[in-house]
Motif scaffolding. Structure first.
Motif, short mmCIF file in Angstrom:
data_model
loop_
_atom_site.label_atom_id
_atom_site.label_comp_id
_atom_site.label_asym_id
_atom_site.label_seq_id
_atom_site.Cartn_x
_atom_site.Cartn_y
_atom_site.Cartn_z
N ASP A 55 0.84 -1.21 0.00
CA ASP A 55 0.00 0.00 0.00
C ASP A 55 0.87 1.25 0.00
O ASP A 55 0.57 2.23 -0.69
N LEU A 56 1.94 1.23 0.78
CA LEU A 56 2.88 2.35 0.79
C LEU A 56 3.48 2.55 -0.59
O LEU A 56 3.58 3.69 -1.08
N CYS A 57 3.89 1.47 -1.24
CA CYS A 57 4.49 1.58 -2.57
C CYS A 57 3.49 2.12 -3.58
O CYS A 57 3.85 2.89 -4.48
N ALA A 58 2.21 1.73 -3.44
CA ALA A 58 1.17 2.26 -4.33
C ALA A 58 1.00 3.75 -4.14
O ALA A 58 0.94 4.52 -5.11
N ASP A 59 0.93 4.20 -2.89
CA ASP A 59 0.77 5.63 -2.61
C ASP A 59 2.02 6.40 -3.05
O ASP A 59 1.91 7.52 -3.56
N TYR A 60 3.18 5.81 -2.87
CA TYR A 60 4.42 6.45 -3.27
C TYR A 60 4.47 6.62 -4.78
O TYR A 60 4.87 7.66 -5.31
N THR A 61 3.99 5.60 -5.48
CA THR A 61 3.94 5.67 -6.95
C THR A 61 3.01 6.79 -7.41
O THR A 61 3.35 7.58 -8.30
#
Length: 372
Positions: free
Chosen positions: A360-366
Motif C-alpha cells: 500500500d505504501l508503494c502504491a501511494d508512493y507511486t
C-alpha cells in the motif's frame, strides 16, 4: 599526571578502526497509534522457531558448563543431513562468525607488512568491509550490475597476486539475485586454485531459481571452495548465533586453529540439531515466506516498480537519493525498513499484514511520484 588525566584524550584504537564503516543494524519500528508495528529491516524470520525447538530450549539446564568447543553433536547431525564428512564442518557464531574465522585464517597482514586482498561484490553484505578490515586485509569492491547481480567477469579481472579470498554472496544481500551454477563454476575455474572462494549461502533455503548454484555441490568439486550457511534465517534462530562453514580438509585443518572456542553455546547447538531433525517443518514455513515474497514481487511489478530478482527473504528498491525519505514514510506507517542512503531500500518479507501495508505504501508512493 593522574591516570584520569592521561586518558583525557582517549585511548586511540588501531588506525584501521577509524577507517571502517559502522555496522548499522535494522532498527525496530516506531509505534504509531492504531497500527500494529512490524520490523522489516533485519531479514529476520517473522515466524518463531519450531515448537520442538522451543521445547528443547526449555529443557536445557547445563549452562554452568562450557559447551563442546567442536559442536560435535551438531556437526554429526549436519554431516548426515548434508551427506558430508563431519570433519569438513566448522561451526561459528552465525555465518558471520564462521566468515570471520575464514578471514582470520587466510587473509590479513603479512610478515612483510603488506596486506592481502579480499574481493567481493558491492553493494553486498555490509559486514564484509568491517570483517575484512579487522582481519588486516584490504577490500576490493566490484560494483554489482544494473540488475543487482555479481559482475563475475570484473571480479575475475580484479584478482592479483595479493588476492587471498573472494566472497560470493548468493542470494546477494541486499539486492536479491542468486548466482547460477554455470557462471559460478566458470568463475571458480578462472581464478587461481590457491585463492579461497567463499560461497555465502545465508539465504539458501529461500532460493527457487532452477539454475541457482548449490555451494555444497561445488565444495565437493573444488578444494578451494568454502560454503557458509546459518540457522539465523530459515530456521528462525537468529538470536542464538549458530552457523557453520563446509570445506575440504585442505582448508579445515587451518580453520580449526582460528575457530573461536565455545562460539556456539549448548543451547544453540541443541536448538540447531532439533531444527535439522524436523527439517520438513522448516521447509513448510519457508515456503509460506516464499509465497509471500512472490505476492510482494507481483504487487510491486503491477505497480510499475522495477525490482531485481528476489531469491532471499527480502526485496530491494533502488531508490537512490529517495531511500531515506521512503524509510521515513514507512516509519509513519509503523514499518521499519533498511535504507542505504543514496542507494536503495531493503525490505524483509514479514507477516502478511506487514507485506500488504508495504505494498500500500508503494502504491501511494507511486501515485505521489506521478503527481510530482
Amino acid at each position: 599526571m593522574t591516570p584520569t588525566d592521561a586518558l583525557a584524550g582517549g585511548i586511540p584504537p588501531r588506525p584501521v578502526v577509524n577507517r571502517l564503516p559502522r555496522y548499522a543494524a535494522g532498527k525496530p519500528p516506531v509505534a504509531v497509534d492504531g497500527l500494529a508495528s512490524y520490523k522489516l529491516s533485519s531479514n529476520e524470520n517473522p515466524l518463531p522457531p519450531l515448537p520442538a525447538v522451543v521445547d528443547a530450549i526449555a529443557r536445557q539446564t547445563d549452562f554452568n558448563r562450557y559447551p563442546d568447543p567442536l559442536s560435535s553433536r551438531l556437526r554429526a547431525t549436519l554431516a548426515e543431513f548434508l551427506n558430508v564428512p563431519g570433519d569438513d564442518i566448522v561451526t561459528g557464531a552465525g555465518s558471520l562468525g564462521a566468515l570471520n574465522q575464514i578471514l582470520a585464517t587466510f587473509a590479513g597482514q603479512n610478515d612483510d607488512g603488506k596486506a592481502d586482498e579480499v574481493i567481493y561484490a558491492w553493494r553486498s553484505f555490509e559486514a564484509y568491509p568491517i570483517s575484512v578490515g579487522l582481519a588486516g586485509a584490504e577490500s576490493v569492491r566490484i560494483p554489482v550490475t544494473a540488475d543487482g547481480r555479481h559482475d563475475l567477469d570484473a571480479m575475475a579481472a580484479a584478482v592479483s597476486a595479493r588476492t587471498k579470498v573472494i566472497l560470493l554472496c548468493t542470494p546477494n544481500n541486499p539486492t536479491g539475485p542468486a548466482l547460477t551454477t554455470v557462471e559460478t563454476e566458470r568463475f571458480i575455474r578462472s581464478v587461481p586454485a590457491n585463492v579461497v572462494v567463499v560461497i555465502d549461502e545465508a539465504y539458501q533455503e529461500f532460493v527457487r531459481a532452477e539454475d541457482a548454484v548449490d555451494g555444497i555441490a561445488l565444495y565437493r568439486k573444488y578444494p578451494n571452495v568454502v560454503v557458509l550457511r546459518t540457522f539465523s534465517k530459515a530456521h528462525g534462530l537468529a538470536g542464538l548465533r549458530v552457523g557453520y562453514s563446509v570445506s575440504g580438509p585442505e582448508l579445515t585443518q587451518h580453520l580449526r586453529v582460528a575457530a573461536t572456542p565455545f562460539a556456539v553455546s549448548q543451547i544453540a547447538e541443541k536448538a540447531a540439531m532439533v531444527s535439522v531433525q524436523n527439517y520438513d517443518q522448516v521447509v513448510e514455513r519457508v515456503q509460506t515466506l516464499v509465497d509471500e515474497r512472490s505476492r510482494v514481487m507481483a504487487g510491486l511489478r503491477d505497480l510499475g516498480w522495477r525490482v531485481p530478482d528476489a531469491q532471499g527473504n527480502f526485496v530491494w528498491l533502488e531508490l537512490g537519493g529517495e531511500s531515506y525519505r521512503f524509510a521515513e514514510l514507512a516509519g509513519e506507517r509503523a514499518l521499519s525498513v533498511r535504507a542505504f542512503p543514496g542507494e536503495g531500500v531493503r525490505v524483509s518479507i514479514g507477516e502478511p499484514e506487514a507485506n500488504t501495508r508495504f505494498l500500500d505504501l508503494c502504491a501511494d508512493y507511486t501515485k505521489a511520484s506521478e503527481r510530482s
